[in-house]
Scaffold this motif. Sequence first.
Motif, PDB file in Angstrom:
ATOM      1  N   ARG A 284      27.189  48.622 -27.874  1.00 14.83           N
ATOM      2  CA  ARG A 284      26.322  48.909 -26.511  1.00 14.83           C
ATOM      3  C   ARG A 284      27.257  48.455 -25.347  1.00 14.83           C
ATOM      4  O   ARG A 284      27.113  49.165 -24.212  1.00 14.83           O
ATOM      5  N   LEU A 285      28.030  47.480 -25.425  1.00 11.96           N
ATOM      6  CA  LEU A 285      28.883  46.841 -24.430  1.00 11.96           C
ATOM      7  C   LEU A 285      29.922  47.831 -24.156  1.00 11.96           C
ATOM      8  O   LEU A 285      30.325  48.336 -23.023  1.00 11.96           O
ATOM      9  N   ARG A 286      30.738  48.467 -25.287  1.00  6.51           N
ATOM     10  CA  ARG A 286      31.547  49.458 -25.092  1.00  6.51           C
ATOM     11  C   ARG A 286      31.280  50.648 -24.375  1.00  6.51           C
ATOM     12  O   ARG A 286      31.946  51.186 -23.487  1.00  6.51           O
ATOM     13  N   LYS A 287      30.009  51.209 -24.744  1.00  2.00           N
ATOM     14  CA  LYS A 287      29.482  52.507 -24.262  1.00  2.00           C
ATOM     15  C   LYS A 287      28.987  52.264 -22.922  1.00  2.00           C
ATOM     16  O   LYS A 287      29.485  53.024 -21.864  1.00  2.00           O
ATOM     17  N   ARG A 288      28.361  51.269 -22.636  1.00  2.00           N
ATOM     18  CA  ARG A 288      28.034  51.005 -21.089  1.00  2.00           C
ATOM     19  C   ARG A 288      28.997  50.742 -20.360  1.00  2.00           C
ATOM     20  O   ARG A 288      28.988  51.291 -18.988  1.00  2.00           O
ATOM     21  N   ASN A 289      30.005  50.034 -20.494  1.00  5.46           N
ATOM     22  CA  ASN A 289      30.984  49.468 -19.534  1.00  5.46           C
ATOM     23  C   ASN A 289      32.341  50.326 -19.813  1.00  5.46           C
ATOM     24  O   ASN A 289      33.369  50.301 -18.935  1.00  5.46           O
ATOM     25  N   GLY A 290      32.398  50.956 -20.866  1.00  8.34           N
ATOM     26  CA  GLY A 290      33.594  51.807 -20.985  1.00  8.34           C
ATOM     27  C   GLY A 290      34.941  51.097 -21.270  1.00  8.34           C
ATOM     28  O   GLY A 290      36.109  51.412 -20.949  1.00  8.34           O
ATOM     29  N   LEU A 291      34.729  50.056 -22.093  1.00  7.47           N
ATOM     30  CA  LEU A 291      35.684  49.066 -22.551  1.00  7.47           C
ATOM     31  C   LEU A 291      36.404  49.288 -23.712  1.00  7.47           C
ATOM     32  O   LEU A 291      35.808  50.068 -24.690  1.00  7.47           O
ATOM     33  N   SER A 292      37.475  48.806 -23.860  1.00  7.13           N
ATOM     34  CA  SER A 292      38.160  49.021 -25.145  1.00  7.13           C
ATOM     35  C   SER A 292      37.453  48.059 -26.156  1.00  7.13           C
ATOM     36  O   SER A 292      36.759  47.070 -25.649  1.00  7.13           O
ATOM     37  N   GLN A 293      37.783  47.880 -27.542  1.00 10.74           N
ATOM     38  CA  GLN A 293      37.372  46.952 -28.565  1.00 10.74           C
ATOM     39  C   GLN A 293      37.821  45.607 -28.018  1.00 10.74           C
ATOM     40  O   GLN A 293      36.964  44.653 -28.050  1.00 10.74           O
ATOM     41  N   ALA A 294      38.929  45.341 -27.615  1.00 12.54           N
ATOM     42  CA  ALA A 294      39.509  44.134 -27.304  1.00 12.54           C
ATOM     43  C   ALA A 294      38.703  43.620 -26.146  1.00 12.54           C
ATOM     44  O   ALA A 294      38.457  42.328 -26.021  1.00 12.54           O
ATOM     45  N   GLU A 295      38.464  44.572 -24.915  1.00  8.49           N
ATOM     46  CA  GLU A 295      38.191  43.878 -23.821  1.00  8.49           C
ATOM     47  C   GLU A 295      36.634  43.475 -24.129  1.00  8.49           C
ATOM     48  O   GLU A 295      36.178  42.429 -23.521  1.00  8.49           O
ATOM     49  N   ALA A 296      35.775  44.459 -24.891  1.00  2.00           N
ATOM     50  CA  ALA A 296      34.614  44.063 -25.014  1.00  2.00           C
ATOM     51  C   ALA A 296      34.477  42.849 -25.814  1.00  2.00           C
ATOM     52  O   ALA A 296      33.304  42.013 -25.594  1.00  2.00           O
ATOM     53  N   GLU A 297      35.226  42.735 -26.885  1.00  2.00           N
ATOM     54  CA  GLU A 297      35.001  41.437 -27.756  1.00  2.00           C
ATOM     55  C   GLU A 297      35.401  40.206 -26.948  1.00  2.00           C
ATOM     56  O   GLU A 297      34.911  39.167 -26.973  1.00  2.00           O
ATOM     57  N   ALA A 298      36.489  40.335 -25.799  1.00  2.00           N
ATOM     58  CA  ALA A 298      36.599  39.020 -24.985  1.00  2.00           C
ATOM     59  C   ALA A 298      35.382  38.922 -24.026  1.00  2.00           C
ATOM     60  O   ALA A 298      35.380  37.726 -24.098  1.00  2.00           O
ATOM     61  N   ARG A 299      34.722  39.735 -23.830  1.00  2.00           N
ATOM     62  CA  ARG A 299      33.670  39.518 -22.778  1.00  2.00           C
ATOM     63  C   ARG A 299      32.614  38.713 -23.553  1.00  2.00           C
ATOM     64  O   ARG A 299      31.908  37.855 -23.058  1.00  2.00           O
ATOM     65  N   ILE A 300      32.310  39.108 -24.817  1.00  2.00           N
ATOM     66  CA  ILE A 300      31.469  38.639 -25.474  1.00  2.00           C
ATOM     67  C   ILE A 300      31.671  37.154 -26.107  1.00  2.00           C
ATOM     68  O   ILE A 300      30.953  36.405 -26.149  1.00  2.00           O
ATOM     69  N   ALA A 301      33.122  37.107 -26.217  1.00  2.00           N
ATOM     70  CA  ALA A 301      33.571  35.589 -26.723  1.00  2.00           C
ATOM     71  C   ALA A 301      33.534  34.513 -25.462  1.00  2.00           C
ATOM     72  O   ALA A 301      33.560  33.575 -25.583  1.00  2.00           O
ATOM     73  N   SER A 302      33.189  35.138 -24.397  1.00  2.00           N
ATOM     74  CA  SER A 302      33.017  34.469 -23.039  1.00  2.00           C
ATOM     75  C   SER A 302      31.894  33.843 -23.056  1.00  2.00           C
ATOM     76  O   SER A 302      31.699  32.673 -22.098  1.00  2.00           O
ATOM     77  N   GLN A 303      30.977  34.122 -23.832  1.00  2.00           N
ATOM     78  CA  GLN A 303      29.680  33.696 -23.639  1.00  2.00           C
ATOM     79  C   GLN A 303      29.410  32.913 -24.855  1.00  2.00           C
ATOM     80  O   GLN A 303      29.868  32.990 -26.024  1.00  2.00           O
ATOM     81  N   LEU A 304      28.370  31.974 -24.928  1.00  2.00           N
ATOM     82  CA  LEU A 304      27.853  31.550 -26.247  1.00  2.00           C
ATOM     83  C   LEU A 304      27.304  32.422 -27.161  1.00  2.00           C
ATOM     84  O   LEU A 304      26.424  33.444 -26.748  1.00  2.00           O
ATOM     85  N   PRO A 305      27.510  32.415 -28.604  1.00  2.00           N
ATOM     86  CA  PRO A 305      27.211  33.222 -29.322  1.00  2.00           C
ATOM     87  C   PRO A 305      25.756  33.375 -29.474  1.00  2.00           C
ATOM     88  O   PRO A 305      24.969  32.526 -29.284  1.00  2.00           O
TER      89      PRO A 305
END
Length: 300
Positions: A214-235
């Motif tokens: 969902r994050l990649r589709k919504r924000n047009g992010l690469s796999q690495a960029e999306a994973e970095a944003r998710i990792a910045s939050q509490l799981p």
Amino acid sequence: STMFLVGLSGGIASGKSTVVAVLRELGCAVIDADVIAREGVGPQRDLGLRVCRVLPAAPVPGVCRCVLAGKCALELCYLTSKPHLRPIADAKSCAVQLPLTSGCLMLPVVQPGLKAYQQIVRYFGPEILLESGEINREALGSIIFSQPEKRRLLNAITHPEIQKEMLKQVLKYFVLGYRYVILDIPLLFETKRLTKFMKHTILVYCDPQTQLARLRKRNGLSQAEAEARIASQLPLDEKRRMATHVIDNSGDRESTRQQVLRLHARLEGSLDFLWARLAVGTAVAALGGLLYVLLRRFIS
């Protein structure tokens, strides 16, 4: 019993906005910390614009077209599903965000000249500013997502002002007699300071694979960029253990909606608070009557 607070949170792209939309359809009082951060704190500047007439519906579902009259004539389209009503089409004029009820521009926490704005520029530098002097949210976002210490600093600057406004809105809903108020706070479980004020906490959850897609589709992010944003939050799995209620938004919208309906029915439903409201109303009326008598005696 009295009115109680319900904390609502989720993760990036977990679908919290979907849950909030259903709650608003049910007539629930929802205070959105993100909306306050963008639009709801600080002084208001009257643009001199008022709703002149509502035009036939635009060809986009959920959109209302209005003509505004005042210092200049504007025709704007508003997303009717958004309580703060932001324009999405305005070809020639400057973009404004205009609540139809007041006709005033709501200035954000980080509006130039305000305390939070000055602190952000001091600590993050002028390179985060647009040519207009306003803060470039994308530039600031890229910094705080990659640097946890900067993210904590930004939160320390903005959260006190946001919390002041949230308290004002809670008091408003108390007087209006709501059974409970939902506080939509993205970092509810990360900060932990506010959870002690909540009778219930709700997590909007989805499985990690769905969240990433969902994050990649919504924000047009690469796999690495999306994973970095998710990792910045509490799981989400860790937040799940702290929440008193979990809404699983991994499936379709109808499944999520049914979960929200069941939870609302569980939270809603006591008339005991009516007596508290009547007591407050009686006290206010008595005070008003006393002031009236004193003024009459003073004038006579």
